[in-house]
Design an enzyme around this catalytic site. Structure first.
Site, PDB file in Angstrom:
ATOM      1  N   GLY A  33      41.228  37.864  41.313  1.00 42.44           N
ATOM      2  CA  GLY A  33      40.056  36.980  41.365  1.00 42.44           C
ATOM      3  C   GLY A  33      39.609  36.805  42.793  1.00 42.44           C
ATOM      4  O   GLY A  33      40.265  37.264  43.737  1.00 42.44           O
ATOM      5  N   LEU A  34      38.495  36.150  42.966  1.00 39.97           N
ATOM      6  CA  LEU A  34      37.922  35.941  44.285  1.00 39.97           C
ATOM      7  C   LEU A  34      38.834  35.115  45.192  1.00 39.97           C
ATOM      8  O   LEU A  34      39.707  34.390  44.709  1.00 39.97           O
ATOM      9  CB  LEU A  34      36.577  35.234  44.156  1.00 39.97           C
ATOM     10  CG  LEU A  34      35.449  36.010  43.465  1.00 39.97           C
ATOM     11  CD1 LEU A  34      34.282  35.075  43.175  1.00 39.97           C
ATOM     12  CD2 LEU A  34      35.001  37.187  44.332  1.00 39.97           C
ATOM     13  N   SER A  35      38.606  35.218  46.490  1.00 38.14           N
ATOM     14  CA  SER A  35      39.307  34.370  47.440  1.00 38.14           C
ATOM     15  C   SER A  35      39.028  32.906  47.113  1.00 38.14           C
ATOM     16  O   SER A  35      37.888  32.535  46.807  1.00 38.14           O
ATOM     17  CB  SER A  35      38.831  34.680  48.863  1.00 38.14           C
ATOM     18  OG  SER A  35      39.453  33.848  49.799  1.00 38.14           O
ATOM     19  N   GLY A  38      42.167  30.301  43.227  1.00 33.49           N
ATOM     20  CA  GLY A  38      43.358  29.590  42.766  1.00 33.49           C
ATOM     21  C   GLY A  38      44.557  30.484  42.472  1.00 33.49           C
ATOM     22  O   GLY A  38      45.574  30.005  41.974  1.00 33.49           O
ATOM     23  N   LYS A  39      44.454  31.769  42.790  1.00 29.29           N
ATOM     24  CA  LYS A  39      45.518  32.723  42.456  1.00 29.29           C
ATOM     25  C   LYS A  39      46.886  32.320  42.990  1.00 29.29           C
ATOM     26  O   LYS A  39      47.867  32.273  42.243  1.00 29.29           O
ATOM     27  CB  LYS A  39      45.179  34.123  43.004  1.00 29.29           C
ATOM     28  CG  LYS A  39      43.929  34.758  42.453  1.00 29.29           C
ATOM     29  CD  LYS A  39      43.725  36.151  43.017  1.00 29.29           C
ATOM     30  CE  LYS A  39      43.607  36.173  44.536  1.00 29.29           C
ATOM     31  NZ  LYS A  39      42.432  35.408  45.038  1.00 29.29           N
ATOM     32  N   SER A 124      42.491  42.020  44.911  1.00 36.56           N
ATOM     33  CA  SER A 124      42.443  43.350  44.271  1.00 36.56           C
ATOM     34  C   SER A 124      41.065  43.580  43.646  1.00 36.56           C
ATOM     35  O   SER A 124      40.938  43.653  42.428  1.00 36.56           O
ATOM     36  CB  SER A 124      43.560  43.519  43.241  1.00 36.56           C
ATOM     37  OG  SER A 124      43.702  42.405  42.397  1.00 36.56           O
TER      38      SER A 124
END
Length: 221
Positions: A33-35, A38-39, A124
């Site tokens: 997911g985007l920067s 919340g990853k 990614s």
């Protein structure tokens, strides 16, 4: 040693034996997911919850990996020659991003084959890179988790100030601004990062691991 002399050596202890000892199966939980979506927060919550249940897991975080295995030329120059830094350091060009994910995928695969649950937290951005990691693993071992947080929410969070720099033209090739992010087409799980708190999103991943038999159900008190 010449490349033609390399051979794959089977381990004396099989993956199945390692999984039996661990009490759960190995797999790769790939958060993308985007920067600022919340990853990393979700990945560490998953890791914490699994650890509390006696499940062996480990987080491969995008920022952490770029301090060692996938260090930038700037970091490598501190201890190595300029030639070494330029040859092995990874920046953020499309080619370097591809190599970044290839290396991480290879490490995650080793964790998986050791019967562990590897949890990755990487933007990614390119679908082909993620698909190559999936193809390198056995069917069912790659669990793609799309943290679907809208760009405007990620920009509001912006804990590192990266979006602000990218909007000001100080940061080139930033995903979501002047470099594309390609969402998964058929992820195993989609987490709505703007709807639910990280704790609940981590629980969704835990439930998925239970439902697919990767980990045993939680014991009832």
């Amino acid at each position: 040693m010449d490349a033609v002399e390399l051979h794959w050596h089977e381990h004396a202890v099989t993956r199945q034996e390692r999984e039996q000892l661990n009490g759960h199966k190995g797999c790769v939980v790939w958060l993308t997911g985007l920067s600022a979506c919340g990853k990393s927060t979700i990945a560490n919550l998953i890791d914490h919850k699994l650890h509390a249940r006696g499940v062996r897991s480990f987080v491969l975080d995008g920022d952490n990996v770029r301090h060692g295995l996938n260090a930038s030329p700037e970091i490598l120059r501190k201890d190595h020659s300029e030639a070494f830094a330029q040859r092995f350091g990874l920046g953020f060009s499309p080619e370097d991003r591809e190599e970044n994910i290839r290396r991480v995928g290879a490490v995650a695969k080793l964790f998986c084959e050791a019967g562990l649950i590897a949890i990755t937290a990487f933007i990614s951005p390119y679908r082909a890179d993620r698909d190559r990691v999936r193809a390198s693993l056995a069917p069912g071992d790659f669990i793609e988790v799309y943290v679907n947080t809208p760009l405007e929410i990620c920009e509001q969070r912006d804990p590192k100030g990266l979006y602000k720099k990218a909007r000001a033209g100080l940061l080139k090739g930033f995903t979501g601004i002047d470099d594309p992010y390609e969402p998964p087409l058929r992820p195993e799980l989609v987490l709505e990062g703007a709807v639910y708190p990280p704790e609940q999103l981590a629980d969704q991943v835990i439930l998925y691991l239970e439902s697919t038999g990767k980990i045993p159900p939680a014991r009832k008190n």
